[in-house]
Scaffold this active site. Structure first.
Site, PDB file in Angstrom:
ATOM      1  N   CYS A  81      -5.897  -3.811  -2.688  1.00  0.00           N
ATOM      2  CA  CYS A  81      -5.327  -3.748  -1.332  1.00  0.00           C
ATOM      3  C   CYS A  81      -6.376  -3.278  -0.334  1.00  0.00           C
ATOM      4  O   CYS A  81      -7.402  -3.930  -0.171  1.00  0.00           O
ATOM      5  CB  CYS A  81      -4.073  -2.880  -1.321  1.00  0.00           C
ATOM      6  N   HIS A 191      -0.749  -5.772  -5.426  1.00  0.00           N
ATOM      7  CA  HIS A 191      -0.723  -4.551  -6.234  1.00  0.00           C
ATOM      8  C   HIS A 191      -0.319  -4.865  -7.671  1.00  0.00           C
ATOM      9  O   HIS A 191       0.875  -4.933  -7.964  1.00  0.00           O
ATOM     10  CB  HIS A 191       0.269  -3.547  -5.633  1.00  0.00           C
ATOM     11  N   GLU A 193      -0.256  -2.966 -10.134  1.00  0.00           N
ATOM     12  CA  GLU A 193       0.507  -1.848 -10.704  1.00  0.00           C
ATOM     13  C   GLU A 193       1.941  -1.802 -10.194  1.00  0.00           C
ATOM     14  O   GLU A 193       2.726  -0.966 -10.606  1.00  0.00           O
ATOM     15  CB  GLU A 193      -0.211  -0.517 -10.432  1.00  0.00           C
TER      16      GLU A 193
END
Lengths: 210, 276
Positions: A81, A191, A193
């Site tokens: 990001c 993202h 995660e």
């Protein structure tokens, strides 16, 4: 002993990245210690927030130099990001600010029109990621056409050399760079995660690389 | 654009609770168990709302957010009682991606600017809880308890001008009723609000969702009761003394709620959009 240092510059969701790494069995720490960083096999630069503030904080702790030196060692650097964006030459978020310059290109604001001709600049949600090349961490990402990752950003990178693109995505029909790879550097606008088990495939692959 | 399906998990102390019109909160179980279930079902995001934090000026939701981050890899929006930068920082550090504020934004609108300056627009969701008074939509604060003089559209626009990244728009009249979203509200919202917004309150069936999509373009739909009640049999657990659990013990039949899964909702939306 840790393998991966998550660079702690107090911007964004470091803990989630750490949780994802630990979940797939990677030995990681969140740190701003220059020696710890130097001794890692890989560093991850996460981040959510504004570009100028991010650069300011990196410089305050001399992390910008540490990252550049780490790059010279040719060990793996991952950006996520905002952490992807600051790897590039410069950004136009709130004025113009130089980035780390490890990759060539600029960071620009989304300025796209929706169907009703309204300006839209905030990309939040799940977007399809179209793989352009998958010789890196994204090699296990499902290549199904409808596979989606989670994005949250209003600026995006425009690389000077499009051959570093590893995937693209669309925001109101406009294509943008959603991940890049050049030598030892790999970065994602989305993202991993926060993108379910499909996102975790990237961290699982990282474990194999270490 | 796809529409996120966002289970909304309301929390009082350590329990998931659900009421009607934001009142009469009933204890349903351990919020983490429900979050796990929604992750398995394919939710796009989770909302954790500490519903009494605002009232008691406390905030103990960070531990739950931390526990959630360990095995749920989804974006999380967390709110309830946040009234300063330090609290935002604490919650983000626990693994939340975004936070939302309501009462504190109404009391001191500059907090919106402050949060945006520190963390960026993408981190801030402004929650607006409103009631429909003869077609006028008036905002409330402190989880629906306190009236304010702000109307929905003007206040929504002001928060966006100040930099809010997204809005969470709750119809108090429909909350917990399973009777669908307030369509007069969604119609008005669609007309005046061109930034991303999540609709919340009353959504419990595919028909409700179809009705919403016919008159507005939400970026997300927050869904509570219907998902919680679907999973009660398997997930209900008594967590401490707090709250009214008689409702669960009696297995009161939640007549407005028919079983529906996140997967069904997503398929329905995809179908509807591709045929639009």
């Amino acid at each position: 002993m840790h393998d991966v240092s998550i660079i702690d510059y107090k911007m964004g969701n470091l803990y989630s990245v750490d949780c994802a790494l630990k979940y797939v069995g990677v030995k990681s720490i969140i740190t701003d210690d220059l020696t710890e960083i130097k001794n890692s096999k890989c560093i991850i630069l996460p981040g959510v927030g504004a570009f100028p503030e991010a650069m300011k904080r990196l410089k305050e702790k001399k992390l910008d130099q540490a990252i550049k030196e780490f790059n010279e060692s040719k060990k793996l650097i991952i950006g996520i990001c905002l952490g992807m964006q600051i790897l590039f030459s410069k950004s136009h978020e709130n004025g113009t600010t130089n980035g780390l310059g490890l990759l060539k290109g600029e960071v620009k604001k989304f300025d796209v029109l929706d169907k009703e001709k309204q300006k839209q600049s905030f990309n939040v949600g799940w977007r399809t990621v179209e793989i352009k090349s998958n010789n890196g961490l994204n090699c296990c990402m499902p290549k199904k056409k409808d596979e989606q990752m989670y994005f949250i950003h209003s600026y995006h990178v425009v690389p000077e050399d499009y051959s570093i693109q590893t995937s693209t995505s669309k925001f109101f029909g406009n294509e943008f760079t959603s991940s890049v790879k050049k030598n030892n550097i790999e970065a994602f606008q989305f993202h991993p995660e926060k993108s379910r088990k499909e996102g975790l495939t990237i961290y699982k692959k990282l474990k194999e690389f270490l | 654009m796809n529409i996120r399906i966002i289970p909304k998990i309301d929390i009082k102390k350590f329990n998931l609770v659900k009421g009607v019109h934001l009142e009469g909160l009933r204890v349903l179980g351990d919020p983490k168990n429900f979050a796990d279930q929604y992750y398995r079902e394919g939710a796009d995001e989770l909302i954790y709302h500490d519903v009494v934090a605002s009232l008691y000026q406390q905030n103990n939701i960070s531990d739950l957010v931390k526990r959630t981050s360990k095995n749920i890899f989804l974006p999380m929006v967390v709110g309830g009682g946040i009234d300063g930068i330090e609290q935002v920082e604490k919650i983000l550090k626990s693994g939340a991606d975004r936070i939302f504020i309501n009462s504190s934004a109404i009391d001191k609108p500059n907090l919106i600017d402050d949060i945006v300056k520190h963390f960026g627009s993408s981190t801030l969701v402004v929650s607006i809880e409103f009631v429909n008074i003869d077609g006028k939509f008036m905002c409330r604060k402190d989880f629906g308890r306190e009236e304010t003089d702000k109307n929905l559209i003007d206040w929504a626009k002001e928060t966006l001008d100040r930099g809010a990244g997204e809005l969470l728009l709750t119809s108090i009249d429909r909350d917990g009723t399973g009777s669908g979203y307030d369509l007069r509200a969604s119609e008005k919202i669609a007309k005046y609000i061109k930034s991303p917004y999540i609709l919340n309150g009353g959504i419990s069936s595919l028909k409700d969702i179809g009705d919403i999509l016919d008159n507005s373009h939400p970026s997300g739909l927050a869904i509570g009761s219907v998902l919680h009640y679907n999973n009660l049999d398997s997930l209900f657990s008594k967590m401490g003394e707090e709250g009214n659990i008689d409702f669960i013990k009696k297995k009161t039949n939640y007549k407005n709620f028919k079983k529906i899964t996140i997967k069904q909702i997503k398929e329905f939306i995809e179908n509807k959009i591709s045929h639009a």
